[in-house]
Design a protein around this motif. Structure first.
Motif, PDB file in Angstrom:
ATOM      1  N   MET A  76       1.768  -1.513 -44.258  1.00 22.57           N
ATOM      2  CA  MET A  76       0.983  -0.931 -43.316  1.00 22.57           C
ATOM      3  C   MET A  76       1.377  -1.535 -41.598  1.00 22.57           C
ATOM      4  SD  MET A  76      -3.016  -0.316 -44.527  1.00 22.57           S
ATOM      5  CE  MET A  76      -3.497  -0.033 -42.777  1.00 22.57           C
ATOM      6  N   GLY A  77       1.361  -2.905 -41.732  1.00 17.65           N
ATOM      7  CA  GLY A  77       1.984  -3.528 -40.582  1.00 17.65           C
ATOM      8  C   GLY A  77       3.105  -3.032 -40.006  1.00 17.65           C
ATOM      9  N   ALA A  78       4.047  -2.718 -40.886  1.00 17.25           N
ATOM     10  CA  ALA A  78       5.361  -2.330 -40.389  1.00 17.25           C
ATOM     11  C   ALA A  78       5.244  -1.014 -39.925  1.00 17.25           C
ATOM     12  CB  ALA A  78       6.391  -2.284 -41.616  1.00 17.25           C
ATOM     13  N   GLY A  79       4.475  -0.039 -40.687  1.00 14.14           N
ATOM     14  CA  GLY A  79       4.038   1.310 -39.911  1.00 14.14           C
ATOM     15  C   GLY A  79       3.554   1.208 -38.499  1.00 14.14           C
ATOM     16  N   VAL A  80       2.520   0.108 -38.372  1.00  7.96           N
ATOM     17  CA  VAL A  80       2.031   0.059 -37.161  1.00  7.96           C
ATOM     18  C   VAL A  80       2.969  -0.494 -36.031  1.00  7.96           C
ATOM     19  CG1 VAL A  80      -0.061  -1.097 -35.763  1.00  7.96           C
ATOM     20  CG2 VAL A  80      -0.285  -0.081 -38.335  1.00  7.96           C
TER      21      VAL A  80
END
Length: 498
Positions: free
Chosen positions: A378-382
């Motif tokens: 999720m952090g990579a996507g954000v």
């Protein structure tokens, strides 16, 4: 500090302002102070309850007064920055925020602290809008995405560092120190703003749109109030439905007024711009997925896995730390020119959806280890999607309206945050109620009514299953939103190139 220079003086030769990176550091410091105050208060609740004899309602108002005032004033603050000067409003925001922090740190009663927090919200609204607007003014197109990515990183850093800083401060000082620590930061920021930040403002001579400011502030305040009180009172209660309807009606009146007035604070024709609409949709849904997921994860970590509030907060930190790490390395800024805005947003939101799905599938029965992978993904996507969407929003708005653009960006984030908590929380509660036969509205109440260890285990399993369902719903919504946003942005690019 004056507001006499023109818009064109804010941007120097091609490449932007000569001290732009130093200025970015200054405004990110101001931004970080505001964001830390959104999260730091949570760890001080026991101290406030004990030392100020604060009731549960008092604590809620201490937290909500800040976010309520800040959210309600974002559009108005952005318009004021465009009209009267972004440097002037940035400096004013630091002064107001610092004064509010001083009053909060020295408060002797719950009422005084609530009033001080409301004052800090006014300063926070000015800072949140002017920092992004200044970035748009001092960076040219070649570096703006990287600058916005670093600005976005501060949001994640504030989320991750708030509980840590608050915990450290409370271990060594009294509760007021978590507010007084803002004062030297505000003073340093103010000196740096006066010395370094160029002034810029819209010089068209538009008359102030006072009815628009009043309607937008009242409508957003009512809507945000409904959102932040929904989990407590229930989304169908009168305490939530009435302000929701009031906010919707007032914001509808605001839209009609803006369409008819000669000098609108928010040009409603922006919503005919496919780039703007696509970025708006994406921004709402990323905030929806991330905030809704963290709202549910915090409950799971505390109620099912047995972590305390601070430990639970620390275990959500990998999401924010991943965003920080990837943006500091410039990943998003390098990917965006290669893939283009639509593909970058689609990829980022697909990763956010994949992270939510991983948490749903792996986090239910595998403990914290199963959640960690999903948080990192999720952090990579954000890290990919949020800077690209903020840049798309700001690029779709004329430079002279940069403050209003920043206000829109902040308002969208607040709306997406509340929507995520409301929708995913409702899915969780509905699924949980269908699986648990006891008449309980929450997991703690259901566990309290359990008859023995076996029943408690069954209820905990039902909550984990409900969590999985809500996370998968969130993943589907984020993925669909990413595809819609990418499609709108792709069509906008094709139309502009025709």
């Amino acid at each position: 500090m004056t507001a006499s220079t023109t818009e064109s003086q804010a941007l120097t030769a091609p490449g932007g302002h000569p001290q732009r990176w130093l200025v970015l550091g200054v405004i990110c410091l101001a931004q970080l102070t505001v964001l830390l105050d959104n999260t730091v208060l949570g760890v001080a609740i026991p101290s406030l309850t004990r030392e100020l004899d604060a009731s549960t309602a008092d604590i809620q108002w201490m937290i909500n007064a800040y976010s309520l005032v800040q959210s309600g004033l974002l559009l108005t603050a952005g318009n004021a920055a465009d009209r009267y000067g972004r440097k002037l409003m940035l400096g004013t925001g630091l002064v107001v925020f610092g004064a509010g922090s001083l009053a909060a740190g020295l408060a002797q009663t719950s009422g005084q602290l609530i009033a001080a927090r409301a004052g800090m919200g006014i300063g926070g609204a000015l800072l949140m809008t002017t920092t992004l607007a200044v970035i748009v003014q001092i960076f040219d197109d070649s570096e703006r995405v990287k600058a916005i990515a670093l600005w976005s990183t501060v949001s994640s850093l504030g989320f991750a560092a708030g509980p840590l800083i608050g915990g450290v401060m409370l271990d060594h000082f009294w509760w007021g120190a978590i507010f007084l620590v803002n004062i030297p930061v505000a003073v340093i920021g103010l000196v740096a703003v006066v010395a370094l930040v160029p002034e810029s403002r819209h010089r068209a001579g538009d008359r102030p749109d006072l009815p628009g400011a009043l309607l937008s502030t009242a409508g957003m305040t009512a809507l945000v109030w409904a959102i932040i009180t929904g989990p407590e009172h229930g989304w169908t209660s009168a305490q939530v439905v009435v302000p929701s309807l009031t906010g919707a009606v007032v914001l509808g009146a605001f839209a009609l007024w803006e369409l008819r007035t000669e000098h609108p604070m928010l040009d409603m024709h922006f919503f005919r711009n496919r780039t703007f609409v696509g970025a708006v949709a994406g921004a709402i849904l990323v905030a929806f997925g991330m905030t809704g997921s963290l709202f549910l994860l915090t409950q799971h970590l505390q109620f099912v896995l047995g972590y305390g509030p601070l430990d639970a907060g620390l275990r959500t930190a990998p999401l924010a730390l991943t965003v920080v790490a990837l943006n500091l390395t410039g990943l998003g800024a390098r990917v965006l020119p290669r893939l283009g805005t639509p593909a970058t947003i689609a990829l980022g939101m697909a990763l956010v959806a994949a992270g939510l799905a991983a948490i749903a599938v792996l986090g239910g029965r595998n403990g914290y280890g199963g959640m960690l992978l999903g948080l990192v993904v999720m952090g990579a996507g954000v890290a990919l999607s949020m800077p690209a969407m903020a840049n798309a929003v700001m690029s779709a708005i004329p430079p002279e309206k940069a403050g209003v653009g920043a206000g829109i960006n902040g308002t969208l984030a607040e709306f997406g945050n509340g929507l995520g908590v409301a929708v995913l929380g409702a899915v969780l509660n509905s699924r949980f109620a269908s699986l648990v036969a006891v008449p309980a509205a929450s997991l703690p109440a259901a566990l309290a009514a359990a008859e023995g260890p076996a029943d408690r285990a069954r209820i905990a399993d039902a909550f984990a299953s409900s969590l999985q369902t809500s996370q998968l719903v969130g993943a589907a919504a984020v993925l669909a939103g990413g595809l819609v946003a990418a499609l709108l942005l792709r069509r906008a690019e094709r139309d502009s190139g025709a």
